[in-house]
Each structure stands twice: as structure tokens, then as C-alpha cells.
Design a protein around this motif. Sequence first.
Motif, mmCIF file in Angstrom:
data_model
loop_
_atom_site.group_PDB
_atom_site.id
_atom_site.type_symbol
_atom_site.label_atom_id
_atom_site.label_comp_id
_atom_site.label_asym_id
_atom_site.label_seq_id
_atom_site.Cartn_x
_atom_site.Cartn_y
_atom_site.Cartn_z
ATOM 1 N N VAL A 1 0.824 -1.209 0.000
ATOM 2 C CA VAL A 1 0.000 0.000 0.000
ATOM 3 C C VAL A 1 0.858 1.260 0.000
ATOM 4 O O VAL A 1 0.602 2.209 -0.755
ATOM 5 N N GLU A 2 1.881 1.309 0.818
ATOM 6 C CA GLU A 2 2.711 2.510 0.913
ATOM 7 C C GLU A 2 3.453 2.769 -0.397
ATOM 8 O O GLU A 2 3.522 3.910 -0.867
ATOM 9 N N ALA A 3 4.005 1.724 -0.996
ATOM 10 C CA ALA A 3 4.743 1.906 -2.248
ATOM 11 C C ALA A 3 3.809 2.316 -3.376
ATOM 12 O O ALA A 3 4.152 3.186 -4.192
ATOM 13 N N ALA A 4 2.622 1.714 -3.442
ATOM 14 C CA ALA A 4 1.661 2.071 -4.478
ATOM 15 C C ALA A 4 1.193 3.513 -4.314
ATOM 16 O O ALA A 4 1.068 4.255 -5.299
ATOM 17 N N THR A 5 0.940 3.921 -3.069
ATOM 18 C CA THR A 5 0.503 5.303 -2.816
ATOM 19 C C THR A 5 1.574 6.296 -3.227
ATOM 20 O O THR A 5 1.291 7.321 -3.871
ATOM 21 N N ALA A 6 2.834 6.016 -2.882
ATOM 22 C CA ALA A 6 3.933 6.922 -3.247
ATOM 23 C C ALA A 6 4.069 7.028 -4.758
ATOM 24 O O ALA A 6 4.295 8.124 -5.303
ATOM 25 N N ALA A 7 3.917 5.909 -5.463
ATOM 26 C CA ALA A 7 4.026 5.934 -6.931
ATOM 27 C C ALA A 7 2.899 6.726 -7.557
ATOM 28 O O ALA A 7 3.104 7.485 -8.521
ATOM 29 N N LEU A 8 1.684 6.589 -7.016
ATOM 30 C CA LEU A 8 0.535 7.316 -7.565
ATOM 31 C C LEU A 8 0.652 8.813 -7.314
ATOM 32 O O LEU A 8 0.322 9.634 -8.185
ATOM 33 N N ILE A 9 1.119 9.187 -6.126
ATOM 34 C CA ILE A 9 1.285 10.609 -5.823
ATOM 35 C C ILE A 9 2.340 11.231 -6.740
ATOM 36 O O ILE A 9 2.200 12.380 -7.182
ATOM 37 N N LYS A 10 3.367 10.461 -7.065
ATOM 38 C CA LYS A 10 4.423 10.963 -7.935
ATOM 39 C C LYS A 10 3.914 11.271 -9.332
ATOM 40 O O LYS A 10 4.377 12.212 -9.986
ATOM 41 N N ARG A 11 2.928 10.507 -9.810
ATOM 42 C CA ARG A 11 2.387 10.707 -11.157
ATOM 43 C C ARG A 11 1.056 11.453 -11.138
ATOM 44 O O ARG A 11 0.321 11.448 -12.123
ATOM 45 N N ALA A 12 0.745 12.096 -10.024
ATOM 46 C CA ALA A 12 -0.574 12.723 -9.864
ATOM 47 C C ALA A 12 -0.818 13.829 -10.885
ATOM 48 O O ALA A 12 -1.935 13.980 -11.392
ATOM 49 N N ILE A 13 0.205 14.610 -11.231
ATOM 50 C CA ILE A 13 -0.011 15.746 -12.136
ATOM 51 C C ILE A 13 -0.325 15.287 -13.558
ATOM 52 O O ILE A 13 -1.348 15.693 -14.129
ATOM 53 N N PRO A 14 0.512 14.457 -14.184
ATOM 54 C CA PRO A 14 0.131 14.012 -15.543
ATOM 55 C C PRO A 14 -1.173 13.233 -15.569
ATOM 56 O O PRO A 14 -1.934 13.330 -16.540
ATOM 57 N N ASP A 15 -1.464 12.477 -14.503
ATOM 58 C CA ASP A 15 -2.729 11.746 -14.457
ATOM 59 C C ASP A 15 -3.913 12.704 -14.350
ATOM 60 O O ASP A 15 -4.977 12.470 -14.943
ATOM 61 N N ALA A 16 -3.751 13.779 -13.587
ATOM 62 C CA ALA A 16 -4.824 14.768 -13.471
ATOM 63 C C ALA A 16 -5.071 15.450 -14.815
ATOM 64 O O ALA A 16 -6.225 15.694 -15.196
#
Length: 524
Positions: A223-238
Motif C-alpha cells: 500500500v505505501e509503495a503504491a501510494t507513493a508511486a501514484l502521488i508521484k504521477r498525480a499531475i500528468p494523471d490529473a
Amino acid sequence: MADFEAIDALLATASSERTPLPSAEERRRLREGLHLSRAQLAQALGVGPSTVGGWESGRDPSGEVREKYAYFLEGARTKLEAVTENTAAATDAEPGDDEPTEPDSAQAGQTPESHDDDGGGDVLAVAQPCVLCGQPARHQVEGFPQHLDPAECAPAAPASVPAQAEKPAPRTAPRQPAPARKSRPAASGVKVVPVGRRLQAADAPDRIGAAVAAALAEHAGDVEAATAALIKRAIPDAMALLDDTRKGGRYDVVAHPWLPDILRKQTARGADQVWEARPKWSRPELPAGVHEITALDVNGAYLSALKTHLPLGQLEHSTGNHHDRRRAGLHLITPPAWEHDPYLPNPIGNRDEPGPLWVTEPTLRLLLRLSGPKYGMCDPPEIHESWTSGATEGLLEKFRIALKDARDRAISDDDQVTLEYVKAMYSKFVSTLGESNYNRELYRTDWMHLIRAQAFANLWWKAHRAYDEGLMVVRAMGTDELHVTGDWRAVFPEGRGVAEVKVKDTYTVGTDPSAAAEPSPDAS
């Protein structure tokens, strides 16, 4: 010597001449002449649709993508010239009035584009299903068939009722959108969907859910690793989500407009001249006695603030003490005197220097509303000059609701990964709209200021509501912190939804006068 040889090789391949590009207006004309949407061209060039929009508004690409774009434009011009020559040759043998003619458009079923005054789209010779409601529409926007008049946008008929084929439209001038009319009770079996909730086509992908599932699978459920990866790509995903929710939109957005000097930083690490009215207020004096104070946390402050009046195009300058509610932007005003500071914060925030200042649309509208007959809390602000553009309050509404729905589902399912991911998407979306290297798709510093100011204005209205309902307002800070005394649950719903508040802290201030008057046990 190897270093010098590498430099010589680099200089040999470099060119001081940049590939010439036509004007911004010509770029758009060439694309639209082939009936290609921005999304189609963006996919071919490997960029985002908003980037293509920026090029068509005057911003130039660079590097390899400039060569690709120039190649497309030259090919589009050649193709359009060939179509024009063929059309001219065909007119030499014009058929009689009783002979049907074939459309000479590059895309079957479309006429050469004719734009409506409201920023609408292309006129279709043959009606096609609306991307929002499924009913026949005679216009298209960004390549998607759509009704321009919300009154015409009705829910699709039940599957059991066969749809009647639309007859081809005669070759006449484009008909004007029908005037808005009152809604009628729906027939039995037809589900009426409110216009504000008609967000995406039924087959729109769940981009947020798919991204979370992929991240968890990639990190083996960590969970922690997945959350960190998603937050890192939050801008292009948004930005990708924004593109999805803008499909079929009625308005073109200028993604990289020219900005006035007031939106440019005065120094490298300094700020620009726009005042966002950030509240940082504490009640100057409390009544005597002990007070139990609750610090309330407003949920999703920036998410709610995405619903605000945003300018669509490049800001235009005007002078005079006049406010046009159809436009939005930045205004130089002299704010009115505020005489309610003992119990309510100043709507323009804490400001030490008197005189005129640049404020955003939400702050100006807040002051104008408070100066009106309903509240009468201050004089109207004096407007000296403005930078504005035509605006709409619903520009980011589909984007906002997509994020809100994902947030609500995450809370219901106790899904902390999605919750943190969605929070990062909307908060970083706002923070990178200005001068940021992390968001190259959309450069709207004015939007960043307006959204932030709307969050501050929303907090101010919560403070006013608390005061109006009999609570004592003690503090108002930033976008999401409100301290009150009294039965706040009778005023605000408690919970984690965006329309709810939750308890951040509780504390006690003041002293009991009666306890201070009693003699101590040791006194004799």
C-alpha cells in the motif's frame, strides 16, 4: 580530444535556423479544414490536446516536435489546396437543380466549419448522436457531436422504442439553437438526468480506478509503495483526466495565454501582484469566562473551489468602475472599510497597507455581494481597471465531480490509496497551474489564483454561516480551518464528505471568574 570531437559533432548537426511555422490562426484553420480534432492531432504528435491548443494560440513548439508539427501543417496545406482545386474544377460542370450533389467535405456527413458566437462547434449536414444524451445533434465540438442548447439535450429514448432516422439537413444556412424552454414531466420509462450530472459518455473509462489497480499490482499489494508511486504521477494523471472530461466540451480553453505583468513574479523567488485574500484571522477579544472551542477541518477545500468562474481565453484589459458578470479575471480595486473585525474576518484577508490592490474574481464577487441589499455589511469596492475574459463557472465541473465521486467511493470502501491519490491530483493540479516545471500542459497562473481565492471565499461564507446561526467564531485560517464555540453540529454536518466538516482539535481558553474569587485552602 574526445570531448572536443563530441562538441564538433554536435555543432555539425545543429542548425541556427528554426523551422518556420504559420501564424496561430493559420495553424488552427489547417487542422479544422481537415476536420481533425485537437485530440487526434495531439495523439499523432505525442502531446496533449491542450498543448495543441497552446500552439494555436500563439505558443511555439520546440525541438523534434516542432519539426513534426511543421510537417503536419505543410501536408495539411497541400491537401486542402488539392481539395480546393478539385472543387473548383467540379463547378465547371455544375449539375442541374434537380440533381443531387455529393458533399465535398473531407469527412462524410460534415459541412465546412461554421462557428457559433457562443464558442460552439461545427454544423453537421447529417445529424449524429449527441455525446452527452445520445439524441440526434446537428453540431459538433472538438470532433464530438453535441447539442449547443442545453434545452435540446434530452435523455436517450428507451431501447424498446426504435429511433427514427434523421433526414439529411437541406443545404441552407445553419439553424440557430432553439430558445430555452421549460422542462416537461418525463414520459413513463424515461429517466431524466439533470444537466449538471450529464458528465461523461457511458463508456468513459474509470481512469482513477485503473491507475490504482495497476499501481497495487506493480508493487505486489504494498500500500505505501503504491501510494507513493501514484502521488508521484498525480499531475500528468490529473491532466489526462481533465482531457477525458473535456471531450465534447462547448468551450475551447487557451492553455498557454499571454499574461499581463501583474501575473509575473517581481523577483526570482518573489510573488506576483495578485492578492488572494488568504484569511489569517483570530477574534481580537473573547467574552469573560471559560470557552470550549472546536477546531473544524473543512474537507476538500480546493476540490470544492474548482467550481468557480474561470476565464476561457486570453485576458483583456479594461478600465472603469464596472463589473461584467459574464467575464472573470483580475481587478484593481480600492476595498471598502470593514467594521466587523471583532466577530468576522475581513473578506480581503489580513492586509496592513491601505490603498488599491489587485484581487481575483471570487474576492470581488464576495465584496459585491456583501455590499448588496441582502447583507449591507460594507460599501461596494471601487474598481479601477481589470484584466478579464469571457468566463464560465462550469468549466472544470466534470473534472471536479469525477474526482469527488472517486473520493466518495474511496471513503466508503476505506480505500486510503485512492483517497491519497485523488487528494494529490486536485491539490497539485491547482498548485502547478502557475510557473511550474511539473505541468507543461496548462499554464494559467490566473486560474491558480482564482481557485485559491475561491477556497478562501468558501471558508469566509462558512464563518458567516456559523456567526449567523449563533455560534461564536474564534479563528479562520487558510482554506480549511474554522474555530468555533457552541453547538456546531446543529449548523454543519459532520463527516468526511466535501460538504461536511470533521473535528481537528478541541481546546479550552479563558478562566472561571468565580474560581478566581474563592480563597485558597491555605489562606487563614
